[in-house]
Design an enzyme around this catalytic site. Structure first.
Site, mmCIF file in Angstrom:
data_model
loop_
_atom_site.group_PDB
_atom_site.id
_atom_site.type_symbol
_atom_site.label_atom_id
_atom_site.label_comp_id
_atom_site.label_asym_id
_atom_site.label_seq_id
_atom_site.Cartn_x
_atom_site.Cartn_y
_atom_site.Cartn_z
ATOM 1 C CB ALA A 108 48.338 43.284 -41.417
ATOM 2 C CE LYS A 109 46.403 37.801 -46.672
ATOM 3 N NZ LYS A 109 45.347 36.895 -45.945
ATOM 4 N N GLY A 110 50.618 40.951 -46.213
ATOM 5 C CA GLY A 110 51.915 41.132 -47.008
ATOM 6 C C GLY A 110 52.099 40.385 -48.229
#
Ligand code: GLU
Length: 420
Positions: A108-110
């Site tokens: 994931a990444k934000g």
């Protein structure tokens, strides 16, 4: 498959890498989109009350790439150039990275499009808390676990932990990693990425028969990864001759005195202006003759423009995605350069994040020695697997690392089957 939601140079680059590796692995066309396309993406408007009384709205994102092997995992980036496409590419790389080193996570990444340097501490806190609040439905220790990335740090992780915990009604340290140790962070997490880079550099030097004593290193990016990698490499006897940050670079062929440099950075928040050095641009820095070049800043720094001109023996990718596929094609004609690919080279960070999460879930904490020992073991195993896979199949280290990671996700999806 249409890419328009994520379409950006970085996402196209991640897809191009994936397709090249999928060709080599003979992954059928029908399985490719399922592996490649992010499972979920959330885009949020983050309104923040600014110190001057106005309200500013920032764009925030979280992309969860696949949910096949466990919760998703990956950092949160605060940077003016953040787009959903960049975040999606970084999420995909997290998937291959976690699978390569055997962590039970999807990637994931934000990110929030902002310049954290221009925000006061109060503004940064309100931005972080509101962004976390908007993300509540997709976060959780069994759902998605953020961590630091470019522009975020332990304090930001503490605010995320606090905001989430207030919603749930009790302290939930396992919702985020890279926290302060006092709040359930792991000893050694802050240093893990940089120390991991230095460990793999020393393994690559063994492989190539290069002595650490007297070897030279150049580091692009002097944040948490670059600065710790510098200190760890210096401890091995390597001379750090140039470093840079977003404001410029500094060069001293005799080697930079890192203690003094770190004091200078603490005082001025930049490497620029360090007395015992001469200024150098980021472009020049990448082309300096050296044994070890460590891009530890942003994506797409080694490109078709400069790949033929870099002059290192080891390219140790502390950053995510620093080398474009066009540059890779040029590097494949330059066997004198040994690449430690990003998903291996910087995996120390997420490995110790995993240890932090495990410690939080069992509420039982390990000594720094235990953490480091487990980190180096896992890195050693992943390095040898990648090196052996590359040699056996006569492929690049990047191809070897990506194909090992992608293979595990591909097989896991096949085993779980397609529902309904
Ligand atoms: N942002 C780091 C990375 O790109 C760390 C992610 C994590 O620890 O979850 O690998």
């Amino acid at each position: 498959m249409e890419l328009h939601l994520y379409d950006s140079p970085t996402f196209r680059m991640a897809c191009q890498q994936f397709d090249l590796v999928a060709d080599f692995m003979n992954i059928p066309e029908t399985a490719r989109d399922r592996l490649k396309m992010p499972k979920r993406a959330l885009s949020v408007a983050v309104p923040v009350r600014m110190d001057d009384g106005s309200t500013q709205v920032f764009m925030g994102y979280r992309v969860q790439h696949h949910l096949t092997l466990g919760p998703t995992k990956g950092g949160i980036r605060f940077h003016p150039e953040v787009t959903i496409g960049e975040v999606a590419a970084l999420a995909m790389w997290m998937s291959w990275k976690c699978a390569l080193v055997g962590l039970p996570y999807g990637g994931a990444k934000g990110g929030v499009t902002c310049n954290p340097r221009n925000l006061s501490s109060g503004e940064l806190e309100r931005l972080t808390r509101r962004y976390t609040q908007e993300l509540i439905p997709v976060l959780g220790p069994q759902v998605d676990i953020p961590a630091p990335d470019v522009g975020t740090n332990e304090q930001v992780m503490a605010w995320i932990m606090d905001t989430y915990s207030l919603q749930i009604g009790h302290a939930v340290p396992g919702v985020v990693t890279g926290k302060p140790v006092l709040l359930g962070g792991s000893l050694g997490r802050r240093e893990a990425t940089g120390r991991g880079v230095a460990y793999l550099v020393s393994r690559a030097m063994d492989t190539l028969g290069i002595q650490a004593q007297g070897a030279t290193a150049v580091i692009q990016g002097y944040g948490n990864v670059g600065s710790v990698a510098a200190v760890s490499m210096a401890k091995q006897g390597i001379k750090i001759i140039a470093v840079s940050d977003a404001f410029g670079g500094i060069y001293n062929p005799q080697g930079l005195a890192l203690n003094k440099l770190n004091d200078h950075v603490a005082a001025t928040r930049s490497v620029v202006g360090f007395p015992e050095s001469e200024p150098i641009t980021n472009e020049q820095l990448l082309l300096l003759p050296c044994d070890i070049l460590v891009p530890a800043a942003l994506e797409r720094q080694i490109t078709e423009e400069n790949a033929a001109k870099i002059q290192c023996r080891i390219l140790a990718e502390g950053a995510n995605g620093p080398t474009t596929p066009e540059a890779d094609a040029i590097l494949s004609q330059r066997p004198e350069i040994f690449v430690i690919p990003d998903i291996l080279c910087n995996s120390g960070g997420v490995i110790v994040s995993y240890f932090e999460w495990v410690q939080d879930l069992q509420s039982f904490f390990w000594s720094e020695g235990e953490v480091m020992d487990k980190l180096f073991r896992l890195l050693e195993q992943s390095y040898m697997q990648t090196l052996n896979h590359a040699r056996k199949n006569q492929i690049s280290m990047r191809f070897a690392a990506l194909s090992l990671g992608i293979k595990r996700v591909h097989e896991a999806k096949a085993m779980r089957g397609l529902y309904p």
